[in-house]
Scaffold this active site. Structure first.
Site, PDB file in Angstrom:
ATOM      1  N   HIS A  36     -11.685  17.150  82.928  1.00 23.41           N
ATOM      2  CA  HIS A  36     -10.999  18.179  83.461  1.00 23.41           C
ATOM      3  C   HIS A  36     -11.473  19.687  82.547  1.00 23.41           C
ATOM      4  O   HIS A  36     -11.965  19.203  81.428  1.00 23.41           O
ATOM      5  CB  HIS A  36      -9.626  18.048  83.406  1.00 23.41           C
ATOM      6  N   HIS A  86     -16.473  24.803  79.716  1.00 28.01           N
ATOM      7  CA  HIS A  86     -17.460  23.840  79.575  1.00 28.01           C
ATOM      8  C   HIS A  86     -16.622  22.586  79.977  1.00 28.01           C
ATOM      9  O   HIS A  86     -15.265  22.251  80.152  1.00 28.01           O
ATOM     10  CB  HIS A  86     -17.897  23.567  78.107  1.00 28.01           C
TER      11      HIS A  86
END
Length: 184
Positions: A129, A44
């Protein structure tokens, strides 16, 4: 009495993106002497980390308010680049996300709304990220450049954001969506 929940707001990835990321971790596993890798179902992109709270309702209200202000809407998410954070006991390897004004504004707006409900949230510069693994030590002969070259171009349309609960179940980290908000 309400239970204490560990919560964060995230963009959940499509099955195709999760598969690509999982394949990258599998290649990485074969070329490391040690490391802990993100489970396929847990990939995610965190937009805001809330931490432990009993107040899920106000987190949901903050999400709704942020989206309804109109600055957060559907957009194209593009992955790009690779990075690592060096650590004493191994490195954290991650795939980057290209800057997008809606992505940045999503983080900013969610943080603002969470603060109105007095949540203590991190408001440092947003550096999106996704973590592939932690504590990674590459085998001799396999280089960062070898790994960078296998990362495929990936894009997906973000149509919703989710409120995620993080918990350990039988020693395994499990993320469960407890709410989601569709983006227009």
């Amino acid at each position: 009495m309400k239970d204490l929940l560990r919560l964060f707001i995230a963009i959940n990835f499509s099955d195709d993106i999760k598969l690509n990321l999982f394949q990258l971790t599998e290649i990485l596993k074969k070329n490391t002497s040690r490391g802990h890798f993100t489970a396929r179902e847990n990939f995610h992109l965190t937009l805001a980390f809330i931490g432990e709270t009993k107040d899920k309702e106000h987190v949901i209200e903050a999400i709704d308010n942020a989206v309804e202000k109109g600055k957060i809407h559907a957009f194209q998410l593009e992955f790009g680049g690779f990075g690592r954070f060096k650590g004493r006991d191994g490195d954290i390897f991650w795939v980057g996300v290209k800057k997008h004004p809606v992505l940045t504004e999503s983080n900013n707006e969610l943080i603002r709304e969470l603060k109105t409900f007095e949540f203590k949230v991190d408001d440092k510069e947003f550096k999106p990220h996704l973590t592939l693994g932690r504590g990674i030590v590459l085998k001799n002969g396999y280089t960062i450049k070898d790994f960078e070259q296998i990362i495929p171009p990936m894009t997906m349309t973000v149509k919703e954001i989710g409120l995620m609960k993080s918990e350990r179940i039988n020693g395994r980290l499990v993320y469960t969506e407890v709410y989601h908000k569709n983006l227009l």
